[in-house]
Structures are given as structure tokens and as C-alpha cells.
Write an enzyme that holds these catalytic residues in place. Structure first.
Site, PDB file in Angstrom:
ATOM      1  N   SER A 262      -3.547   0.450  -4.698  1.00  0.00           N
ATOM      2  CA  SER A 262      -2.751  -0.658  -4.154  1.00  0.00           C
ATOM      3  C   SER A 262      -3.602  -1.872  -3.818  1.00  0.00           C
ATOM      4  CB  SER A 262      -2.012  -0.188  -2.894  1.00  0.00           C
ATOM      5  OG  SER A 262      -2.934   0.273  -1.924  1.00  0.00           O
TER       6      SER A 262
ATOM      7  N   HIS B  44       0.830  -1.209   0.000  1.00  0.00           N
ATOM      8  CA  HIS B  44       0.000   0.000   0.000  1.00  0.00           C
ATOM      9  C   HIS B  44       0.865   1.260   0.000  1.00  0.00           C
ATOM     10  CE1 HIS B  44      -2.959   2.992   1.168  1.00  0.00           C
ATOM     11  NE2 HIS B  44      -2.203   3.290   2.200  1.00  0.00           N
TER      12      HIS B  44
ATOM     13  N   GLU C 298      -6.186   8.943  -0.385  1.00  0.00           N
ATOM     14  CA  GLU C 298      -6.358   7.501  -0.199  1.00  0.00           C
ATOM     15  C   GLU C 298      -7.369   6.898  -1.176  1.00  0.00           C
ATOM     16  OE1 GLU C 298      -4.597   5.542   1.509  1.00  0.00           O
ATOM     17  OE2 GLU C 298      -3.806   6.576   3.247  1.00  0.00           O
TER      18      GLU C 298
ATOM     19  N   HIS D 202       1.081   5.311  -2.187  1.00  0.00           N
ATOM     20  CA  HIS D 202       1.548   6.664  -1.843  1.00  0.00           C
ATOM     21  C   HIS D 202       2.854   7.057  -2.521  1.00  0.00           C
ATOM     22  CE1 HIS D 202      -1.504   7.335   1.194  1.00  0.00           C
ATOM     23  NE2 HIS D 202      -1.228   6.168   1.752  1.00  0.00           N
TER      24      HIS D 202
HETATM   25 FE   LIG Z   1      -2.372   5.128   3.223  1.00  0.00          FE
END
Ligand SMILES: [Fe+2]
Length: 265
Positions: free
Chosen positions: A210, A145, A191, A150
Site C-alpha cells: 500500500s 493501507h 505487514e 490487508h
Molecule cells: Fe496494517
């Protein structure tokens, strides 16, 4: 645990025993030898295989469902498929692109620290991987993730600047309520954010990008017009697939609205 701390959920009791033991080893190694752009953990062959399988699956999905900004960022900062990335190497490459660096953390960064470090060009990353038994979604932020979501997005200067602004706003927050509002907006943009492209919703949010499970469901959950006020009022649950997403007409629209929210007096 407050809403503001939900980004850093302790994985705790839901893990099977080998998975919990490995996370403990990784956390200890990070506490012992971690630091900015360090690589304190050597992943094993099973972890390299899991990483490779998940990244290959996501790479196959991204061209259809990821925003063009994400696809361009991934070209600027490609991730390996055959093994987990070295955080020191990845951090140096990211630093050369946008000035952001990577700090391995043991998984327990409070929200104020996690966001606040963005103001110093630092992204905190866990180094454990999701448990092999549930590979398509991780309720807590694992390395897949953090890096696929990110860190790739942080290779885009516009997004790197937005993360910095989230950090400054978190550092300037004077109440738990302010920090929670910042956390809500981060959740529904960085997110789980969507942007309209070629007449279709495309993902720019890390939690979507992700998760092959989340990406497959983008067309089926409730999608609302981009609104900071609605984001602050909306509830969310990071422990399951998302029920509500916000879509911007363009990345520029999203960035203007987020900047205006984060820099308000
Ligand atoms: Fe996150």
C-alpha cells in the site's frame, strides 16, 4: 504506548489542522453509525481524487513487485479507482469470498482487539485517508493501507486463515510478552513480508503493497532469511520506511512456519 499497540498509532499532533479536523469528523461518524459491513462516512471529492491517484500509482507498480498471490487476490476483489470504495459493498464481497467482514473503527483499536477480531472473521478498518501533503507513505494505518494492503490479501483463503490464526493466538495470549511476539511476527509477515518469486523479492505484506515509497525501496533495504525467532528479536519502527525485511522461499514455507508458531502449545 507499548510495542504491541503500535499497529494502531494515534495520528495526533503531527497532522495539519484541516487533516486533523477531517479525521475527527470521520471518527465521530463511525462512532455514531458504524458497525460490521456498514458505510458510515461519505468521502468528499478531494478524498476520491487522492484515493484514485494513489491506487492508480500502486496498480502500475504491483505487476512488477507484488507477489502472485496478491495479484490473484486483487483480481478476486478489485477495488475502484475513480472513488473510495464503499465499505458495506466491499465487506459483502469479501464475505462471499472468504467469510471476512469489515468493521469501520475510529482509529483507536488496541492491539488485542485488532488481532482478536480476526478470530471472528472481522477486520477493523479506519476510514480516513493520509494527509494530501505526504501521499506516498502513511505512518499510521489509513484506509488506503487497510484496503489495498490487508483487505485485498484477505480475499485469498490461505491468508484469511492465517489472519484467523493470528486472532486466535492473540485471544489465547496470557502475557504482554506473548502478545508482543505475535505482533512482531504479524509485522514481519502480514505487514512487511517478502517472498522469492522468479528469482526476485516480491511483496505480500500490506504495509509494502500500500506504499509506493516502500515498494520503490524493496531492492535497497536489508533482506534476511525467513526466521520467526529473528522476527521476535528484531526491532522495527512503523513511522518511517522499513530497514529490515524477511524473505520466504515460498508462500507455503511462510504459512507453515507462521501456523506452527501461532498454534504452538
Ligand atoms: Fe496494517
Amino acid at each position: 504506548m507499548s510495542r504491541a499497540n503500535e499497529h494502531r498509532v494515534e495520528a495526533g499532533g503531527r497532522l495539519d489542522e484541516p487533516c486533523a479536523r477531517r479525521r475527527k469528523e470521520i471518527a465521530e461518524a463511525i462512532r455514531r453509525a458504524g458497525g460490521i459491513n456498514s458505510h458510515p462516512v461519505t468521502h468528499n471529492a478531494e478524498e476520491d481524487l487522492l484515493w484514485g491517484a494513489m491506487v492508480a500509482k500502486l496498480n502500475a507498480l504491483h505487476p512488477r513487485v507484488a507477489s502472485s498471490r496478491y495479484l490473484q487476490a486483487k483480481e478476486r476483489l478489485p477495488l475502484p479507482v475513480s472513488h473510495t470504495p464503499r465499505i458495506d459493498d466491499l465487506g459483502r464481497r469479501l464475505d462471499n469470498l472468504t467469510g471476512f467482514r469489515l468493521l469501520p473503527v475510529d482509529g483507536l483499536a488496541p492491539a488485542g482487539d485488532f488481532y482478536g477480531r480476526f478470530a471472528d472473521d472481522v477486520f477493523s478498518t479506519t476510514m480516513y485517508l493520509r494527509c494530501p501533503g505526504r501521499p506516498h507513505y502513511s505512518p499510521e494505518p489509513d484506509m488506503l493501507h487497510e484496503l489495498v494492503g490487508h483487505v485485498v490479501m484477505l480475499a485469498d483463503p490461505l491468508f484469511a486463515d492465517l489472519y484467523r490464526l493470528f486472532g486466535k493466538a492473540a485471544n489465547n495470549a496470557t502475557s504482554e510478552q506473548d502478545l508482543q511476539a505475535i505482533s512482531q511476527v504479524f509485522w514481519f509477515t502480514m505487514e512487511t513480508g517478502l517472498v522469492q518469486e522468479d528469482g526476485r523479492p516480491k511483496a505480500y505484506g500490506a504495509a509494502l503493497l500500500s506504499s509506493s515509497g516502500e515498494l520503490a525501496k524493496i531492492g535497497t533495504c536489508s533482506v534476511e532469511k525467513f526466521s520467526i525467532q529473528e522476527m521476535i528479536k528484531s526491532d522495527y519502527d512503523i513511522s518511517t520506511y522499513q530497514g529490515k525485511l524477511f524473505i520466504a522461499q515460498s508462500v507455503d514455507e511462510m504459512a507453515d512456519e507462521v501456523r506452527s508458531f501461532l498454534t504452538r502449545a
